[in-house]
Design a protein around this motif. Structure first.
Motif, PDB file in Angstrom:
ATOM      1  N   GLY A 242      -2.564  -3.695  -5.141  1.00  0.00           N
ATOM      2  CA  GLY A 242      -1.942  -3.673  -3.832  1.00  0.00           C
ATOM      3  C   GLY A 242      -1.818  -5.043  -3.188  1.00  0.00           C
ATOM      4  O   GLY A 242      -2.549  -5.983  -3.515  1.00  0.00           O
ATOM      5  N   ASP A 243      -0.890  -5.129  -2.230  1.00  0.00           N
ATOM      6  CA  ASP A 243      -0.693  -6.357  -1.456  1.00  0.00           C
ATOM      7  C   ASP A 243      -0.072  -5.951  -0.124  1.00  0.00           C
ATOM      8  O   ASP A 243       0.926  -5.228  -0.092  1.00  0.00           O
ATOM      9  CB  ASP A 243       0.230  -7.318  -2.205  1.00  0.00           C
ATOM     10  N   GLY A 244      -0.644  -6.436   0.962  1.00  0.00           N
ATOM     11  CA  GLY A 244      -0.203  -6.033   2.289  1.00  0.00           C
ATOM     12  C   GLY A 244       1.197  -6.474   2.651  1.00  0.00           C
ATOM     13  O   GLY A 244       1.768  -5.975   3.633  1.00  0.00           O
ATOM     14  N   ARG A 245       1.788  -7.390   1.880  1.00  0.00           N
ATOM     15  CA  ARG A 245       3.157  -7.813   2.157  1.00  0.00           C
ATOM     16  C   ARG A 245       4.189  -6.809   1.688  1.00  0.00           C
ATOM     17  O   ARG A 245       5.352  -6.871   2.100  1.00  0.00           O
ATOM     18  CB  ARG A 245       3.414  -9.176   1.506  1.00  0.00           C
ATOM     19  N   ASP A 246       3.805  -5.914   0.801  1.00  0.00           N
ATOM     20  CA  ASP A 246       4.728  -4.944   0.218  1.00  0.00           C
ATOM     21  C   ASP A 246       4.477  -3.583   0.843  1.00  0.00           C
ATOM     22  O   ASP A 246       3.410  -3.003   0.682  1.00  0.00           O
ATOM     23  CB  ASP A 246       4.523  -4.890  -1.298  1.00  0.00           C
ATOM     24  N   TYR A 247       5.472  -3.048   1.544  1.00  0.00           N
ATOM     25  CA  TYR A 247       5.321  -1.791   2.266  1.00  0.00           C
ATOM     26  C   TYR A 247       5.123  -0.593   1.344  1.00  0.00           C
ATOM     27  O   TYR A 247       4.557   0.413   1.762  1.00  0.00           O
ATOM     28  CB  TYR A 247       6.558  -1.534   3.127  1.00  0.00           C
ATOM     29  N   VAL A 248       5.633  -0.654   0.123  1.00  0.00           N
ATOM     30  CA  VAL A 248       5.616   0.533  -0.733  1.00  0.00           C
ATOM     31  C   VAL A 248       4.765   0.356  -1.988  1.00  0.00           C
ATOM     32  O   VAL A 248       4.801   1.204  -2.875  1.00  0.00           O
ATOM     33  CB  VAL A 248       7.052   0.954  -1.136  1.00  0.00           C
ATOM     34  N   CYS A 249       3.992  -0.718  -2.079  1.00  0.00           N
ATOM     35  CA  CYS A 249       3.144  -0.862  -3.267  1.00  0.00           C
ATOM     36  C   CYS A 249       1.998   0.138  -3.210  1.00  0.00           C
ATOM     37  O   CYS A 249       1.666   0.687  -2.155  1.00  0.00           O
ATOM     38  CB  CYS A 249       2.610  -2.283  -3.376  1.00  0.00           C
ATOM     39  N   LEU A 250       1.375   0.360  -4.369  1.00  0.00           N
ATOM     40  CA  LEU A 250       0.262   1.303  -4.444  1.00  0.00           C
ATOM     41  C   LEU A 250      -0.928   0.786  -3.653  1.00  0.00           C
ATOM     42  O   LEU A 250      -1.249  -0.401  -3.692  1.00  0.00           O
ATOM     43  CB  LEU A 250      -0.135   1.525  -5.899  1.00  0.00           C
TER      44      LEU A 250
END
Length: 472
Positions: A242-250
């Motif tokens: 996960g990464d907080g910059r990506d709205y739809v990542c796991l």
């Protein structure tokens, strides 16, 4: 040692670096030499950052000498598809030619794991600017054959669409591993055409950010192309999470794709499909022979202790309405965020409802299937690498519009369904037809890269393909 590096797995090269039996500079120089020798023929690279690669290698060697903790990819040279951002390198796409001010997240993570970024690979169709076709006056072509990648197995043929340069690079071992992207098969199909492993990862497994054009990737993925499954698994693990910059990542971790590699397939249940119930629509005269090779490979897993059952399940063809489903489903490839305008015009709500309900039906069919089976097997591509002229004719269109509306479902007949639903799928080389590679596709439920790579590794260990392409 230098010549031995060419065909060594990346994981083995990393071991040698850790033992100080080979230096990062030696590894980098070796593969830069291969690029210099073979890239003029294969045209697999958009950019080669020789000075940057050498500096990265020197820093990596200093870390080894200082006894620092080394990442799992320390000193391994790699490259990425040309539309993946690399800080300091040109980002060249139709209508865009800038020096990138940032790394994409996958590149950040490769660097953090110790990989050396050599450059960017050509992306078939990205550099043509719709020039006229060579043999069809008045017809526009999406290809610039002075720059497009060619197959290392036969340079009169293509290595596939989109992640073409990365596939050619991995097949000819200009580098041990490259990174492609897959929006309908664009990692797996060039991998299958080129005789290497290619992984389409689950939706959101590898996060994405683009500060210049904020988007969320809903059906496209990043994934490795490599000669060896274990290398693909190591690179996948390095880029995942996960990464907080990506709205739809796991948000949560998935099973480790490396830990399961040595468990084999004994006791696993697998389904085999000829065509998902619809892909025979796009078959050619050669498809039966190609599918025969993949079917035999699938059933060879029985000798390793798995069960392989044919399934007659019929999924729905996303392209059955011609080009409509490929062009009107709202923002399926990119959803703009922030204050940006939508990338696609407003669409008929009834048509969108039809598409959403169709996706739900197909999702439910896979849900039922994966309650019984661990993975589903199929051919990856029911065609082999096409001659340049045939390929151009299949994709060209009358007028300056982007090609592929009619040929895309043909090309992606066995792969697109897993992009649509966000499930992982890997292709592994399983044989040849007319001297050209054939791929076996292995797919599973969302987040189960561990299963598809475990099966691929068991297959590759039991039935290795040691052939080298003509240009290598």
């Amino acid at each position: 040692m230098s010549e031995e590096l060419t065909w060594l797995p990346a994981w083995r090269i990393r071991e040698l670096i850790g033992k100080r039996e080979v230096s990062c500079v030696e590894v980098t120089e070796h593969f830069l030499g291969r690029i210099e020798e073979f890239n003029p023929t294969l045209r697999a690279f958009e950019q080669v950052d020789r000075a940057g690669a050498r500096e990265q290698a020197r820093r990596a060697d200093r870390a080894v000498a200082a006894g620092e903790a080394l990442g799992p990819l320390h000193g391994i040279p790699t490259s990425v598809k040309s539309h993946i951002r690399v800080e300091g390198l040109r980002y060249v796409q139709p209508g865009t030619d800038v020096v990138s001010s940032f790394d994409d997240i996958c590149v950040e993570r490769l660097r953090r794991a110790g990989a050396i970024i050599i450059g960017t690979n050509t992306m078939m169709g990205a550099g043509a600017d719709l020039t006229l076709a060579r043999d069809r006056p008045g017809v526009f072509s999406p290809f610039n054959w002075d720059a497009e990648a060619l197959s290392p197995w036969d340079t009169t043929r293509v290595p596939g669409w989109s992640s073409s340069g990365g596939a050619a690079t991995a097949a000819a071992r200009l580098l041990p591993v490259t990174i492609g992207s897959d929006g309908g098969g664009s990692t797996r199909l060039p991998a299958a055409y080129s005789g290497v492993v290619g992984l389409h990862t689950s939706r959101g497994l590898i996060p994405h950010v683009n500060y210049d054009k904020p988007t969320m990737l809903l059906t496209a993925s990043y994934g490795p192309l490599a000669r060896y499954v274990r290398d693909a698994a190591l690179f996948t693990r390095a880029m995942s999470g996960g990464d907080g910059r990506d709205y739809v990542c796991l948000q949560d971790d998935t099973p480790d794709p490396v830990d399961a590699l040595d468990r084999g397939v004994e006791g696993m249940s697998m389904a085999w499909t000829e065509d998902f119930g619809f892909a025979a629509t796009y078959a050619t005269a050669d498809s039966a022979r190609i599918i025969d090779v993949a079917r035999a490979a699938a059933h060879s897993l029985v000798t390793l202790g798995a069960t392989v059952d044919p399934t007659a399940e019929v999924w729905e063809d996303r392209a059955e309405r011609g080009t409509v489903r490929w062009t009107v489903e709202p923002s399926v490839y990119e959803v703009m965020v922030g204050t940006n305008s939508a990338p696609l015009p407003a669409l008929d709500p009834l048509l969108y409802r039809e598409q959403a309900e169709s996706r739900a039906r197909n999702w439910e069919r896979f849900q039922r299937l994966f309650r019984r089976y661990d993975v589903i097997l199929s051919v990856t591509a029911q065609r082999i690498a096409a001659p340049v002229e045939e390929w151009e004719r299949a994709w060209t269109v009358d007028g300056p519009t982007f090609p592929g509306g009619s040929f895309a479902p043909v090309y992606c007949s066995h792969t697109m369904i897993f992009n649509w639903l966000g499930f992982p799928a890997v292709t592994v080389p399983c044989g040849f037809v007319d001297g050209l590679p054939v791929g076996l596709q292995i797919a599973a439920w969302h987040g189960r890269e561990d299963l598809v790579l475990r099966v691929a590794e068991a297959f590759q260990q039991a039935f290795p393909r040691d052939e080298h392409p003509a240009v290598s």
